[in-house]
Design an enzyme around this catalytic site. Structure first.
Site: not given
Length: 662
Positions: A418, A478, A462
């Site tokens: 991520c 995202d 995250h």
């Protein structure tokens, strides 16, 4: 003359050594290694004094030991006087006192010191298992006092444990009253520790590989109890820090966002005015594990925050002090919101588009090219997300990146985690002239079906992006969802390959039904313990007392404590009162029966006549009763003064059969 402890039965010394080991065991990893070895050596030394006749250390030896221990503590802690150094000094005194254990006063002092050392266990862990262990330590020390009581010293171990259990049950009502009623003035285990080791969790910087390393930890981050229904996983973005400064490899907070140092410039008193909210309000309670950091976790955008919390310009919720102990707080949030829709200040806009010179030339070139080919910012973002979706791979084992990390990731390796996707996306947007920044925290969580709360662990860490668009404000994007949508919708383990999941070890036991269910049940039990017991603060106490008794004042509390303690004490005394109403103890009653039978034969016991004197007189006057009376007298002495249960049974049986003729 005071009785010497070393002349007492060895059972008492064994209990003392065992209790000391039980008390010190949880502190082994909190004190220097040499102090643990010293505790073992003093235990062996004291045992040899008792069984092998070793002499007690003289004044010179004791002085040298104290000098060596003080020197060792100074060297171990570099002369600092913090919580752990003071604890080590207490433990040193606790173990050294053992080798000069001569008199009963020394013995009681050691036991009382053991009670205090037991309390220090909760400085380092306040979970349900550690609390149970602390209670067992208290019982072990109390057992030492009971065993070394002269009147019960010869009772069997099973009988000693039974007596100990009775004492604990008798103390339980008063303990509960004191816990619920006595005003909460803070506790010893709320003192922050000077532990140098940092806690596992989201850091105040982000570089390639940071989150993939954090993902290999299954440690608990925090738990959340919602007042209503838990939102869908794709809505659970637990916001922490905003990174808007990039040096070519690492993302950090700028001076505008720096919350860890608690700068006044990092506070945002008018944050409410920058939010446009719509939708329902969510209220929830967070129980955060110790992080040794200042920031808290919450769903953006929050509308109500803890009274002690501050808000940064990046919409970060943080405390003035570091979170060194579990922290419980309530937050209200609205998931549908717009942030700074009316525009950014000149400094904010400049910071959100700043890039370091000389890094990632290929990404800069393509960003300018794609921006020229796109009709607007939205089209540009969709093109980059589509590129992620078609070409990239989500993995815990990305290849190493060189100097130009974004160029190598976007156009060569195309495999990462991520932080790779969020960092490269923000760099690309800035290179295209669009304000953007990285946001880090946690995403998702596991619902505990047994209690209905959410568990967020370290592998839920995250990173995502925020882009500022005209008329919309900061918009969450995202990039990870474009590559691995199952990561956002179902959880981390469902988005990784089998090889990546093997790296996680036991962190994903929830994939195994039985083990996962046991883990959830145990976590639910620990969670309730933290909420109801460890989280029972002054506010919770006042709310509970008002619910029970209405208006609460200090006089009401004092009267309540006195009344309940008095009633509890009366209940504990009732068995003794009933026993005293029945007359003498069992051995005395059996012997009185013998004396009564002899009195009927014209041989009454004189006032003040001792049992042996009485037996000698009976033997002279009635030689035919000599054997019986001597046997009964011996049993009576063993039952009364030796506390022998077998002798008591034989005495009671023989007394019932004793029927001398006139």
């Amino acid at each position: 003359m005071t009785t010497r402890v070393d002349k007492l039965p060895r059972q008492g010394l064994l209990w003392m050594l065992s209790a000391q080991a039980i008390v010190l065991l949880p502190l082994v990893f909190e004190v220097p290694v040499w102090l643990t070895l010293l505790a073992i050596a003093t235990g062996i030394w004291r045992w040899k004094i008792a069984v092998a006749g070793w002499p007690f250390p003289g004044k010179l030896v004791r002085f040298m030991l104290v000098l060596l221990v003080c020197t060792g503590l100074l060297l171990s802690f570099s002369g600092s006087f913090g919580m752990q150094s003071m604890l080590s000094l207490l433990v040193a005194g606790f173990v050294l006192k053992l080798i000069e254990l001569k008199r009963r006063g020394d013995f009681y002092l050691l036991c009382y010191l053991a009670y205090f050392v037991t309390g220090t266990q909760l400085l380092f862990a306040a979970s349900l298992p550690s609390s149970i262990y602390g209670l067992l330590s208290l019982l072990a020390v109390t057992g030492v006092l009971l065993v070394n009581n002269g009147s019960v010293a010869r009772v069997s171990v099973a009988r000693q444990c039974q007596r100990l259990g009775i004492l604990a049950l008798q103390a339980l009502p008063i303990m509960l009253v004191l816990f619920f009623v006595v005003p909460r003035i803070g506790s010893l285990w709320t003192i922050p520790l000077n532990k140098s080791a940092g806690q596992t969790g989201v850091s105040d910087s982000m570089a390639p590989g940071d989150f993939s390393n954090l993902m290999r930890s299954g440690e608990l981050a925090f738990r959340v109890s919602f007042d209503g229904q838990i939102p869908a996983p794709q809505q659970l973005y637990w916001r922490a820090l905003v990174f808007d400064s990039f040096d070519g490899r690492t993302w950090r907070q700028s001076r505008q966002q720096d919350v860890q140092r608690g700068r006044a410039s990092a506070q945002w008193p008018n944050w409410h005015n920058a939010l446009q909210l719509s939708g329902e309000r969510l209220s929830y309670q967070v129980l955060l594990e110790p992080t040794a950091k200042q920031w808290l976790y919450a769903l953006a955008a929050f509308t109500e925050v803890p009274q002690s919390a501050r808000v940064s310009p990046g919409l970060t919720l943080y405390e003035t002090d570091r979170v060194n102990q579990r922290k419980q707080y309530r937050v209200s949030s609205v998931l549908d919101f717009r942030l700074q829709q009316d525009g950014l200040s000149e400094n904010q806009a400049a910071q959100a588009m700043t890039l370091p010179d000389g890094y990632n030339p290929e990404t800069r070139r393509r960003a300018q090219q794609w921006r020229a080919e796109a009709a607007n910012e939205r089209e540009l973002m969709q093109r980059l997300l589509g590129y992620f979706n078609q070409q990239f791979r989500y993995t815990l084992q990305p290849p190493q990146l060189g100097e130009h990390t974004v160029d190598e990731f976007l156009w060569q390796s195309q495999a990462g985690f991520c932080e790779h996707f969020a960092g490269s996306f923000v760099f690309f947007m800035r290179a295209a002239g669009i304000p953007a920044r990285v946001v880090v925290g946690y995403q998702g969580g596991q619902v505990n079906s047994n209690e209905g709360y959410l568990v967020v662990r370290q592998y839920d860490a995250h990173a995502w992006a925020e882009v500022w668009l005209v008329g919309e404000g900061w918009v969450r994007v995202d990039p990870t969802a474009a590559v691995a949508p199952e990561r956002i919708e179902r959880g981390v383990e469902f988005s990784l390959s089998d090889d990546d999941n093997q790296l996680l070890g036991n962190g994903f036991s929830r994939r195994f039904q039985l083990l996962g269910d046991l883990q959830l049940r145990w976590d639910a039990l620990n969670y309730r313990w933290q909420l109801w017991v460890m989280g029972y603060d002054s506010a919770a106490q006042q709310a509970l007392l008002r619910k029970w008794f209405g208006r609460v004042s200090p006089w009401h509390l004092a009267l309540l404590v006195i009344t309940v303690v008095a009633l509890t004490s009366l209940l504990l005394l009732l068995p003794l009162l009933r026993r005293s109403g029945r007359g003498l103890p069992p051995a005395e009653r059996a012997y009185a029966r013998v004396a009564k039978a002899l009195a009927r034969c014209g041989l009454p016991r004189h006032v003040g006549e001792a049992p042996r004197q009485y037996a000698a007189r009976i033997s002279r006057e009635r030689p035919d009763l000599a054997d019986d009376i001597n046997m009964l007298t011996a049993l009576f002495e063993r039952a009364s003064y030796g506390d022998s249960q077998s002798a008591l049974g034989r005495l009671q049986s023989a007394a019932r059969r004793f029927t001398p003729r006139r």
